[in-house]
Structures are given as C-alpha cells and as structure tokens.
Design a protein around this motif. Sequence first.
Motif, mmCIF file in Angstrom:
data_model
loop_
_atom_site.group_PDB
_atom_site.id
_atom_site.type_symbol
_atom_site.label_atom_id
_atom_site.label_comp_id
_atom_site.label_asym_id
_atom_site.label_seq_id
_atom_site.Cartn_x
_atom_site.Cartn_y
_atom_site.Cartn_z
ATOM 1 N N PRO A 203 0.807 -1.234 0.000
ATOM 2 C CA PRO A 203 0.000 0.000 0.000
ATOM 3 C C PRO A 203 0.838 1.281 0.000
ATOM 4 C CG PRO A 203 -0.459 -1.385 1.943
ATOM 5 C CD PRO A 203 0.631 -2.047 1.201
ATOM 6 N N ALA A 204 0.426 2.262 -0.792
ATOM 7 C CA ALA A 204 1.045 3.597 -0.743
ATOM 8 C C ALA A 204 0.299 4.337 0.361
ATOM 9 C CB ALA A 204 0.886 4.290 -2.086
ATOM 10 N N SER A 205 0.718 4.101 1.586
ATOM 11 C CA SER A 205 -0.117 4.426 2.748
ATOM 12 C C SER A 205 -0.272 5.929 3.014
ATOM 13 C CB SER A 205 0.458 3.749 3.979
ATOM 14 O OG SER A 205 1.831 4.062 4.051
ATOM 15 N N LEU A 206 0.616 6.738 2.434
ATOM 16 C CA LEU A 206 0.498 8.188 2.664
ATOM 17 C C LEU A 206 -0.876 8.712 2.270
ATOM 18 C CD1 LEU A 206 3.635 10.202 1.553
ATOM 19 C CD2 LEU A 206 2.416 10.345 3.711
ATOM 20 N N ARG A 207 -1.454 8.050 1.269
ATOM 21 C CA ARG A 207 -2.749 8.552 0.794
ATOM 22 C C ARG A 207 -3.881 8.313 1.817
ATOM 23 N NH1 ARG A 207 -3.795 3.863 -3.509
ATOM 24 N NH2 ARG A 207 -2.084 4.888 -4.561
ATOM 25 N N TYR A 208 -3.604 7.496 2.870
ATOM 26 C CA TYR A 208 -4.672 7.240 3.854
ATOM 27 C C TYR A 208 -4.705 8.262 4.985
ATOM 28 C CZ TYR A 208 -4.051 2.653 1.683
ATOM 29 O OH TYR A 208 -3.896 1.637 0.793
ATOM 30 N N ILE A 209 -3.669 9.105 5.084
ATOM 31 C CA ILE A 209 -3.623 9.949 6.296
ATOM 32 C C ILE A 209 -4.505 11.204 6.200
ATOM 33 C CG2 ILE A 209 -1.317 9.108 6.950
ATOM 34 C CD1 ILE A 209 -0.103 11.728 6.122
ATOM 35 N N ALA A 210 -4.838 11.598 4.969
ATOM 36 C CA ALA A 210 -5.642 12.818 4.832
ATOM 37 C C ALA A 210 -7.071 12.546 5.297
ATOM 38 C CB ALA A 210 -5.634 13.287 3.382
ATOM 39 N N GLY A 211 -7.539 13.358 6.211
ATOM 40 C CA GLY A 211 -8.945 13.276 6.629
ATOM 41 C C GLY A 211 -9.314 12.030 7.414
ATOM 42 N N ARG A 212 -8.324 11.249 7.805
ATOM 43 C CA ARG A 212 -8.626 10.036 8.580
ATOM 44 C C ARG A 212 -7.713 9.945 9.788
ATOM 45 N NH1 ARG A 212 -9.602 4.689 5.245
ATOM 46 N NH2 ARG A 212 -9.650 5.507 3.140
ATOM 47 N N ASN A 213 -8.073 9.056 10.692
ATOM 48 C CA ASN A 213 -7.223 8.848 11.865
ATOM 49 C C ASN A 213 -6.229 7.714 11.605
ATOM 50 O OD1 ASN A 213 -8.503 10.898 13.249
ATOM 51 N ND2 ASN A 213 -10.112 9.509 13.962
ATOM 52 N N VAL A 214 -5.434 7.904 10.576
ATOM 53 C CA VAL A 214 -4.390 6.921 10.249
ATOM 54 C C VAL A 214 -3.042 7.564 10.556
ATOM 55 C CG1 VAL A 214 -3.239 5.662 8.379
ATOM 56 C CG2 VAL A 214 -5.745 5.688 8.521
ATOM 57 N N ILE A 215 -2.203 6.824 11.272
ATOM 58 C CA ILE A 215 -0.883 7.344 11.669
ATOM 59 C C ILE A 215 0.185 6.387 11.140
ATOM 60 C CG2 ILE A 215 0.615 7.840 13.661
ATOM 61 C CD1 ILE A 215 -2.222 8.226 15.177
ATOM 62 N N LEU A 216 1.125 6.908 10.369
ATOM 63 C CA LEU A 216 2.210 6.070 9.850
ATOM 64 C C LEU A 216 3.413 6.189 10.767
ATOM 65 C CD1 LEU A 216 2.188 6.972 6.037
ATOM 66 C CD2 LEU A 216 0.685 5.432 7.311
ATOM 67 N N LEU A 217 4.071 5.075 11.012
ATOM 68 C CA LEU A 217 5.310 5.080 11.801
ATOM 69 C C LEU A 217 6.470 4.667 10.914
ATOM 70 C CD1 LEU A 217 4.674 3.319 15.244
ATOM 71 C CD2 LEU A 217 4.557 5.739 14.637
ATOM 72 N N LYS A 218 7.550 5.432 10.996
ATOM 73 C CA LYS A 218 8.755 5.136 10.205
ATOM 74 C C LYS A 218 9.958 5.237 11.125
ATOM 75 C CE LYS A 218 6.572 5.936 6.061
ATOM 76 N NZ LYS A 218 6.513 5.059 4.886
ATOM 77 N N THR A 219 11.079 4.676 10.687
ATOM 78 C CA THR A 219 12.262 4.707 11.547
ATOM 79 C C THR A 219 13.552 4.890 10.752
ATOM 80 O OG1 THR A 219 13.510 3.503 13.216
ATOM 81 C CG2 THR A 219 12.459 2.161 11.529
#
Length: 360
Positions: A203-219
């Motif tokens: 998934p290209a997950s960045l597209r889920y963060i707009a307008g939703r309660n989705v938080i991506l974690l990176k390291t």
Amino acid sequence: MALVKKNILKVTPYAAGKPIEETRRELGLKHVIKLASNENPLGPSPRALAAMRACLSGVNRYPDSQGYYLRKALAQYHSVACGQVLLGNGSDEIIDILFKTFFEPGDNVVTSETTFLEYAIIASVYGAEVRTAPLRNFTYDLNALAKKIDSRTKLVFIANPNNPTGTYVARKELERCLGRIPARVAVVLDEAYDAFIDVKDYPASLRYIAGRNVILLKTFSKVYGLAGVRVGYALAREQLIGYMERCRQPFNVNLVAQAGACAALKDREFLRKTRSVVLAGRSFFYSLFERMGIAYVPSQANFVLFDAGRDGVTVFKKLLSHGVIVRDMQQYGLRTFLRVTVGTKRENEMFARALEKVLS
Ligand SMILES: Cc1ncc(COP(=O)(O)O)c(C=O)c1O
C-alpha cells in the motif's frame, strides 16, 4: 496501599537482542556476528557519520526542540506539511506517545498475535487491554483483526511488513479493512521495514492519512543504519500530530540524531546499496533453507523467520557458541522457530556454516 501501579506488576520487559560484546565476554569468542535485531549490517550511512561527527562540538547545547531541519526534510521527502511530522526517540517512543495521547482507562487496543512486542508491552504499562487476532499463514489476518474492534477500541496496530514474520498486507486487503474500522479509532501503520519491500501491491499508505485517523510510523533504525542514535517519526494529519506533540518531551530527539538523520535522508546511494544487500541476502537465506530442507517464511523485510524443526532456544545457544547471534522465538510462542537478520555476504555465509554444523 501498593507502591507500584497494579498493571506494572504484570509488565514483561522487552528482551533485546544479545549484544556482541556480552557474547564475546561470556563465551570467550573473538569473532562474533549479530544477526538478531534487524539492524543495518553496512554501518551508518557515511554522510550521516560525517554529519554526526561534525556536530559533536555543539553538544553542550540542547537540541532544537522543534527538530526544524529534520522535520522540514521529512516533510519535503514525503510531500506533506511540517505539521504532519512528529519526531521520536525511535519509533518505540512514538508508540509510547500514542498511548499518552489517546489512551484512557477502559480503552483497549487491537493488533495481531506474533507481532512487534512493544505494542503489547507499552499497552501493559498503561493498563490497556490488548485484543489480538490470530495470524493466517504467518500474515496479519485483517478480517479477524477488524472483528476484534469494539466500542472501547482506541488504537489499532498493524506492522507492515510484520516483525517477526516478514510478511506484508497488500493494498486491497488493507483498504477493505480500513473501510470497516470506525472513524473514531486511530489506526497505526508501522512501516519500519518498508524500504525492503519488493512487491507491487504494497500500500502507498500516505494517501490514507488525509482526513482520517491513520498514523504512519517510520524509523531511521533499519535502512538508514541509525539504530544506535534513536530516531523515528510519525506522519498523520496535522490535528493528530498536534495532540501528540503535546505529549512528547521537549528534547526527545538528540542533537547528534537530528544531524545524522538529516544527512542519511539524502544519502540515496547508501539506501540503494543497503536495499540490494538485503534483497540478495534474503535470496541467499532462501536457497540455504531450501538446500537444508528447512521451512521458512518468505519475507519483505531485512530478516527471515525459519523453522529449525527442534527447540529454538537450544539452536540459538548452539549458534551462539559458533559466534552467531540470532533470535529465538520463545517470547512469541513459536518454539521451534528462529529469526535471522540479513547481514553482509560474509556474515550470511558464516551463519550458513554455523547452521549447517548445528543442525547436522
Ligand atoms: C515493526 C517495528 N516497529 C518499530 C520498531 C522500533 O524501531 P525504533 O528503533 O525506531 O524504535 C521495530 C524495531 O525492531 C520494529 O520491528
């Protein structure tokens, strides 16, 4: 009256991979390799190393509390606003910040069985109930996971790819699952290993963060080779990041780490090299396991889970006596399994020789 909070009595501390120096000391070995903590075997990026050295004379000052340059660089890198980036002392700290920000007594969190242990450990520190769905085929079962969500679920953790299995969930399944999760729940997509993905349907997950309660974690601990200085970050919509900002320590990411991470982000050559070492190493392990008749789980990360077909702790100890540190899977209840991190070509070959001796 008890001194310690009741839930602290139930916390099982995180068991880290065995350090090289400790193994040398205990076993009197000269040459020890560590393939136990999914670190970068090539060292830190040379550009990061130079930047970290160059900033050392300034460590009498506190670091920039806002992490201005690093957040700006990350915002540019991901094409988001600076206000959508939260820095952490490793993504471990961000998991803690998530609980500080969102968790209230009586809330629960949902994740999978056999996943990154810090979710459950930090949850237990906060006294949160952890509801886990079983894996299917060593992979997150997002249908089962969605069914675990109830009216008191506050956070959902999905490690993609998963540690310790190395498996991933594809775009379609993830989107179906996100569609089923109530909007009030914060969904955490932990992408610590996304640099090692070699499939088209991740998934290209960045597209889920707009307008939703989705938080991506990176390291920065894996592909960037900066595990020792501790930098991770979260990407989410500005309002969520703003709430999380209120819960972090003012100087949570140190000065050396900020300088190293800024430089590492630009070192595309090092990233390319690391990725190619990891992909080649994974194939080397697959061939080794196939030759030895050992079952393994195909991985999209920089480690491979395999079934030694006998007690994993015993195999771990025997490998240790050959100077090879891997990870047994006792904590996960996978009694006969071990997880090996991809190393350099020489390290992978040393592991192969040791494994052949130990299992012969
Ligand atoms: C899935 C996953 N998330 C997060 C982390 C923590 O990384 P960091 O070093 O940024 O705290 C790890 C480390 O192994 C991991 O496997």
